[in-house]
Design a protein around this motif. Structure first.
Motif, PDB file in Angstrom:
ATOM      1  N   LEU A 167      27.406 -10.066   7.479  1.00 42.16           N
ATOM      2  CA  LEU A 167      27.135 -11.482   7.306  1.00 42.16           C
ATOM      3  C   LEU A 167      25.763 -11.788   7.884  1.00 42.16           C
ATOM      4  O   LEU A 167      25.354 -11.207   8.884  1.00 42.16           O
ATOM      5  CB  LEU A 167      28.195 -12.315   8.018  1.00 42.16           C
ATOM      6  N   GLY A 168      25.076 -12.749   7.277  1.00 29.98           N
ATOM      7  CA  GLY A 168      23.777 -13.138   7.803  1.00 29.98           C
ATOM      8  C   GLY A 168      22.722 -13.139   6.719  1.00 29.98           C
ATOM      9  O   GLY A 168      22.658 -12.224   5.898  1.00 29.98           O
ATOM     10  N   SER A 169      21.888 -14.189   6.718  1.00 26.77           N
ATOM     11  CA  SER A 169      20.861 -14.346   5.694  1.00 26.77           C
ATOM     12  C   SER A 169      19.452 -14.247   6.257  1.00 26.77           C
ATOM     13  O   SER A 169      18.490 -14.617   5.593  1.00 26.77           O
ATOM     14  CB  SER A 169      21.027 -15.723   5.011  1.00 26.77           C
ATOM     15  N   SER A 170      19.319 -13.736   7.470  1.00 24.56           N
ATOM     16  CA  SER A 170      18.005 -13.651   8.096  1.00 24.56           C
ATOM     17  C   SER A 170      17.143 -12.600   7.405  1.00 24.56           C
ATOM     18  O   SER A 170      17.645 -11.702   6.715  1.00 24.56           O
ATOM     19  CB  SER A 170      18.157 -13.286   9.577  1.00 24.56           C
ATOM     20  N   GLU A 171      15.824 -12.719   7.613  1.00 25.78           N
ATOM     21  CA  GLU A 171      14.904 -11.728   7.058  1.00 25.78           C
ATOM     22  C   GLU A 171      15.196 -10.348   7.629  1.00 25.78           C
ATOM     23  O   GLU A 171      15.042  -9.326   6.950  1.00 25.78           O
ATOM     24  CB  GLU A 171      13.462 -12.137   7.357  1.00 25.78           C
ATOM     25  N   THR A 172      15.610 -10.318   8.893  1.00 22.97           N
ATOM     26  CA  THR A 172      15.931  -9.040   9.528  1.00 22.97           C
ATOM     27  C   THR A 172      17.027  -8.318   8.773  1.00 22.97           C
ATOM     28  O   THR A 172      16.927  -7.125   8.469  1.00 22.97           O
ATOM     29  CB  THR A 172      16.377  -9.271  10.987  1.00 22.97           C
ATOM     30  N   MET A 173      18.116  -9.050   8.433  1.00 23.01           N
ATOM     31  CA  MET A 173      19.219  -8.425   7.718  1.00 23.01           C
ATOM     32  C   MET A 173      18.844  -8.116   6.272  1.00 23.01           C
ATOM     33  O   MET A 173      19.337  -7.144   5.699  1.00 23.01           O
ATOM     34  CB  MET A 173      20.454  -9.317   7.774  1.00 23.01           C
ATOM     35  N   ALA A 174      17.959  -8.908   5.683  1.00 20.05           N
ATOM     36  CA  ALA A 174      17.499  -8.609   4.325  1.00 20.05           C
ATOM     37  C   ALA A 174      16.783  -7.261   4.298  1.00 20.05           C
ATOM     38  O   ALA A 174      16.944  -6.467   3.358  1.00 20.05           O
ATOM     39  CB  ALA A 174      16.576  -9.717   3.825  1.00 20.05           C
ATOM     40  N   ARG A 175      16.005  -6.990   5.339  1.00 21.24           N
ATOM     41  CA  ARG A 175      15.323  -5.691   5.419  1.00 21.24           C
ATOM     42  C   ARG A 175      16.332  -4.560   5.605  1.00 21.24           C
ATOM     43  O   ARG A 175      16.159  -3.458   5.055  1.00 21.24           O
ATOM     44  CB  ARG A 175      14.305  -5.704   6.555  1.00 21.24           C
ATOM     45  N   ILE A 176      17.381  -4.811   6.379  1.00 22.66           N
ATOM     46  CA  ILE A 176      18.419  -3.794   6.569  1.00 22.66           C
ATOM     47  C   ILE A 176      19.109  -3.495   5.238  1.00 22.66           C
ATOM     48  O   ILE A 176      19.330  -2.333   4.876  1.00 22.66           O
ATOM     49  CB  ILE A 176      19.462  -4.262   7.612  1.00 22.66           C
ATOM     50  N   HIS A 177      19.448  -4.550   4.477  1.00 17.35           N
ATOM     51  CA  HIS A 177      20.071  -4.364   3.166  1.00 17.35           C
ATOM     52  C   HIS A 177      19.179  -3.505   2.259  1.00 17.35           C
ATOM     53  O   HIS A 177      19.665  -2.595   1.576  1.00 17.35           O
ATOM     54  CB  HIS A 177      20.316  -5.712   2.489  1.00 17.35           C
ATOM     55  N   ALA A 178      17.891  -3.814   2.249  1.00 15.94           N
ATOM     56  CA  ALA A 178      16.969  -3.074   1.384  1.00 15.94           C
ATOM     57  C   ALA A 178      16.886  -1.609   1.798  1.00 15.94           C
ATOM     58  O   ALA A 178      16.850  -0.708   0.943  1.00 15.94           O
ATOM     59  CB  ALA A 178      15.584  -3.726   1.427  1.00 15.94           C
ATOM     60  N   LYS A 179      16.857  -1.361   3.106  1.00 14.55           N
ATOM     61  CA  LYS A 179      16.760   0.016   3.579  1.00 14.55           C
ATOM     62  C   LYS A 179      18.034   0.787   3.258  1.00 14.55           C
ATOM     63  O   LYS A 179      17.983   1.958   2.866  1.00 14.55           O
ATOM     64  CB  LYS A 179      16.478   0.034   5.084  1.00 14.55           C
ATOM     65  N   ILE A 180      19.187   0.149   3.421  1.00 12.78           N
ATOM     66  CA  ILE A 180      20.459   0.800   3.077  1.00 12.78           C
ATOM     67  C   ILE A 180      20.483   1.138   1.593  1.00 12.78           C
ATOM     68  O   ILE A 180      20.902   2.230   1.187  1.00 12.78           O
ATOM     69  CB  ILE A 180      21.646  -0.109   3.448  1.00 12.78           C
ATOM     70  N   ARG A 181      20.024   0.202   0.770  1.00 11.60           N
ATOM     71  CA  ARG A 181      20.022   0.416  -0.675  1.00 11.60           C
ATOM     72  C   ARG A 181      19.170   1.630  -1.043  1.00 11.60           C
ATOM     73  O   ARG A 181      19.576   2.468  -1.859  1.00 11.60           O
ATOM     74  CB  ARG A 181      19.497  -0.834  -1.377  1.00 11.60           C
ATOM     75  N   SER A 182      18.011   1.741  -0.421  1.00 13.54           N
ATOM     76  CA  SER A 182      17.127   2.875  -0.714  1.00 13.54           C
ATOM     77  C   SER A 182      17.708   4.176  -0.179  1.00 13.54           C
ATOM     78  O   SER A 182      17.689   5.208  -0.871  1.00 13.54           O
ATOM     79  CB  SER A 182      15.741   2.631  -0.096  1.00 13.54           C
ATOM     80  N   ALA A 183      18.219   4.142   1.046  1.00 10.08           N
ATOM     81  CA  ALA A 183      18.759   5.354   1.656  1.00 10.08           C
ATOM     82  C   ALA A 183      19.973   5.870   0.910  1.00 10.08           C
ATOM     83  O   ALA A 183      20.184   7.084   0.795  1.00 10.08           O
ATOM     84  CB  ALA A 183      19.111   5.083   3.121  1.00 10.08           C
ATOM     85  N   ALA A 184      20.795   4.961   0.390  1.00  9.26           N
ATOM     86  CA  ALA A 184      22.027   5.363  -0.286  1.00  9.26           C
ATOM     87  C   ALA A 184      21.747   6.190  -1.526  1.00  9.26           C
ATOM     88  O   ALA A 184      22.548   7.055  -1.897  1.00  9.26           O
ATOM     89  CB  ALA A 184      22.846   4.122  -0.661  1.00  9.26           C
ATOM     90  N   ARG A 185      20.614   5.977  -2.162  1.00  7.88           N
ATOM     91  CA  ARG A 185      20.305   6.683  -3.410  1.00  7.88           C
ATOM     92  C   ARG A 185      19.859   8.119  -3.166  1.00  7.88           C
ATOM     93  O   ARG A 185      19.752   8.899  -4.097  1.00  7.88           O
ATOM     94  CB  ARG A 185      19.228   5.925  -4.191  1.00  7.88           C
ATOM     95  N   SER A 186      19.573   8.466  -1.926  1.00  8.19           N
ATOM     96  CA  SER A 186      19.070   9.800  -1.624  1.00  8.19           C
ATOM     97  C   SER A 186      20.153  10.643  -0.947  1.00  8.19           C
ATOM     98  O   SER A 186      21.247  10.167  -0.657  1.00  8.19           O
ATOM     99  CB  SER A 186      17.846   9.703  -0.706  1.00  8.19           C
ATOM    100  N   MET A 187      19.815  11.907  -0.674  1.00  3.74           N
ATOM    101  CA  MET A 187      20.704  12.790   0.076  1.00  3.74           C
ATOM    102  C   MET A 187      20.233  12.946   1.518  1.00  3.74           C
ATOM    103  O   MET A 187      20.791  13.724   2.287  1.00  3.74           O
ATOM    104  CB  MET A 187      20.764  14.163  -0.591  1.00  3.74           C
ATOM    105  N   ALA A 188      19.189  12.210   1.902  1.00  4.45           N
ATOM    106  CA  ALA A 188      18.600  12.369   3.229  1.00  4.45           C
ATOM    107  C   ALA A 188      19.574  11.953   4.321  1.00  4.45           C
ATOM    108  O   ALA A 188      20.395  11.046   4.133  1.00  4.45           O
ATOM    109  CB  ALA A 188      17.313  11.545   3.334  1.00  4.45           C
ATOM    110  N   THR A 189      19.468  12.603   5.459  1.00  6.30           N
ATOM    111  CA  THR A 189      20.276  12.245   6.617  1.00  6.30           C
ATOM    112  C   THR A 189      19.829  10.898   7.158  1.00  6.30           C
ATOM    113  O   THR A 189      18.631  10.642   7.301  1.00  6.30           O
ATOM    114  CB  THR A 189      20.134  13.306   7.720  1.00  6.30           C
ATOM    115  N   VAL A 190      20.786  10.037   7.460  1.00  2.00           N
ATOM    116  CA  VAL A 190      20.496   8.701   7.981  1.00  2.00           C
ATOM    117  C   VAL A 190      20.863   8.662   9.459  1.00  2.00           C
ATOM    118  O   VAL A 190      21.946   9.099   9.855  1.00  2.00           O
ATOM    119  CB  VAL A 190      21.280   7.622   7.207  1.00  2.00           C
ATOM    120  N   PHE A 191      19.947   8.159  10.275  1.00  2.00           N
ATOM    121  CA  PHE A 191      20.156   8.070  11.719  1.00  2.00           C
ATOM    122  C   PHE A 191      20.138   6.581  12.099  1.00  2.00           C
ATOM    123  O   PHE A 191      19.110   5.931  12.021  1.00  2.00           O
ATOM    124  CB  PHE A 191      19.052   8.814  12.469  1.00  2.00           C
ATOM    125  N   ILE A 192      21.302   6.070  12.524  1.00  2.00           N
ATOM    126  CA  ILE A 192      21.450   4.642  12.815  1.00  2.00           C
ATOM    127  C   ILE A 192      21.427   4.432  14.320  1.00  2.00           C
ATOM    128  O   ILE A 192      22.149   5.107  15.066  1.00  2.00           O
ATOM    129  CB  ILE A 192      22.774   4.100  12.236  1.00  2.00           C
TER     130      ILE A 192
END
Length: 484
Positions: A167-192
């Motif tokens: 939940l949340g409409s801030s610019e910060t969370m919008a950037r997180i959504h975009a990064k998740i979207r890009s990362a999900a399409r790859s096989m790269a290891t994600v470090f949270i």
């Protein structure tokens, strides 16, 4: 109980649905024999907008399955009249496209592997929290029915469909959504990375749910919650007789996640010896259980998380540098709630509506004073703390507008975060010189340096934390300790 959803399907064979009916998502079928858990699970699902059909036995569950024709089934493995895995196989024979989430109180990975091999979409081990539960249901609801099929990529303009649990409409969370979207399409290891309560596991689940592995298993393992002498067995498995207590072969989490995602939470708590084996696994994709003579290849994507600074753990010698660089490919930092602006109001109001519905209360929103306090509160427990505060308010009050007097008694224990828009007192202390520190204890020196740093930065704890290279929540906790 079956009459509650009679409108979802006929008593015998399914009839053709009207166009308006066919557009509605099918209800979720919950098969759980414990009445109290039935009520809890159904309430959580209903509050999230799902229609739910409920059964308490395997026989009733199979009958409701034929009536409702659900796309998602929540199935307790321990039923009074039949083994849950046998029931699952019957349901999948009738409708192979059904996504089954199995629920078990047995924490052994054996049950999970057996369920996955039998066709389960995912498994949950009791006890689990509400967010994990809803995340698994959302994942199963969105997944394509054909096994191992690639789901279409998410629409770029819809972050809510990407990570509905956030939940949340801030610019910060919008950037997180975009990064998740890009990362999900790859096989790269994600470090949270991120503080406790910021939603790191939800982030990992979002990466999995929006990847080509969404129909595969999502296996979460908390490296900090398992004794170090058992962690290797939990990750890689063991063979019968390999050590005292190994009474049967046991596949590990890596094998259970074959074809899906392995989420290693609190990765920096992993023992150094196991870090070496994990590095070898990342390089070869080969799993060798404890006591086994031959490894086998698995196809697993790794997502890991920590609430510590991983690079600091490398500097201190707690985490292998080569493993760090192997894992730290796509970093995603989950921001603390105090840095997300008005997101806290959106989260609080959503939680208020949900909890009020669960408790049968009538609340109309947050008083402006409460909103202002929430915006500037430090929230050291992040989203988890917000949910606890709202739950407390709903349980202890009858309803209406949430006012200051309804807040928990200990809520004021943490001072508000200093904000750029708020007046700040001028600095009252200068950084002490070395002579002022000689003769003091290390604890006293730490307190002097921290308080002076905060004062120098206009009373801003987050800014002082950045200078001192620690988490702001660490400074808040220390200051609370000094007050007591």
């Amino acid at each position: 109980m079956s009459s509650q959803l009679r409108e979802t399907g006929p008593d015998t064979a399914p009839r053709a649905a009207a166009p308006a009916e066919s557009a509605r998502p099918r209800p979720i079928l919950l098969i759980e024999d414990t009445p109290s858990l039935q009520m809890v699970y159904r309430s959580v699902l209903a509050s999230a907008g799902h229609r739910v059909a409920v059964a308490g036995t395997a026989a009733e569950g199979l009958t409701r399955f034929r009536e409702v024709l659900p796309s998602v089934v929540l199935l307790d493995l321990m039923l009074p009249d039949r083994n849950g895995l046998d029931l699952m196989q019957d349901m999948l024979r009738l409708r192979p496209e059904t996504n089954v989430i199995v629920i078990t109180a047995n924490g052994s990975i054996n049950k999970a592997v057996e369920a996955m091999r039998a066709g389960a979409h995912e498994f949950l081990v009791k006890p689990f929290d509400e967010q994990r539960f809803l995340g698994a249901v959302e994942n199963a609801t969105l997944a394509r029915p054909t096994p191992r099929a690639r789901r279409p990529e998410p629409e770029p303009e819809g972050p809510a469909s990407l990570t509905g649990a956030f939940l949340g409409s801030s610019e910060t969370m919008a950037r997180i959504h975009a990064k998740i979207r890009s990362a999900a399409r790859s096989m790269a290891t994600v470090f949270i990375t991120g503080e406790s309560g910021t939603g790191k596991e939800l982030c990992a689940l979002a990466v999995h749910s929006n990847s080509s592995r969404a129909t595969g298993p999502f296996i979460a393992l908390n490296c900090g919650a398992i004794p170090q002498d058992l962690l290797e067995s939990e990750v890689f498995g063991h063979v019968k007789g390999s050590f005292t207590g190994a009474i049967a072969d046991k596949p590990g989490a890596a094998a259970a996640a074959d074809g899906g995602t392995l989420f290693l939470d609190e990765i920096c708590e992993m023992a150094p010896a196991l870090q070496t084996k994990l590095l070898r696994f990342l390089q070869t994709s080969m799993v060798q259980p404890v006591g086994a003579t031959r490894p086998r290849k698995v196809n697993v994507r790794i997502v890991c998380a920590t609430n510590r600074d991983p690079l600091d753990a490398v500097r201190r010698g707690h985490f292998r540098e080569d493993l760090y660089y192997r894992l730290y490919v796509v970093p995603i930092h989950m921001p603390p709630l105090r840095e997300r602006g008005d997101d806290v109001i959106e989260i609080a109001e959503t939680a208020l509506a949900r909890f009020a519905a669960e408790e049968g209360r009538e609340f109309i929103g947050l008083d402006p004073q409460v909103q202002a306090l929430f915006r500037h509160h430090p929230w050291p427990g992040n989203v988890r703390q917000v949910l606890n505060v709202i739950r407390n308010i709903v349980v202890l009050n009858d309803g209406g507008l949430v006012t200051m007097r309804m807040l928990p008694d200990d809520f004021a224990a943490h001072p508000p975060v200093e904000d750029a828009d708020l007046p700040r007192p001028p600095p009252t202390a200068e950084m002490p010189v070395l002579d002022n520190l000689i003769g003091r204890t290390l604890a006293e020196i730490e307190q002097i340096v921290i308080e002076a740093t905060i004062a120098r930065h206009g009373g801003s704890v987050p800014k002082a934390a950045r200078v001192l290279d620690v988490s702001p929540s660490t400074l808040y906790r220390k200051r609370e300790t000094w007050k007591s």
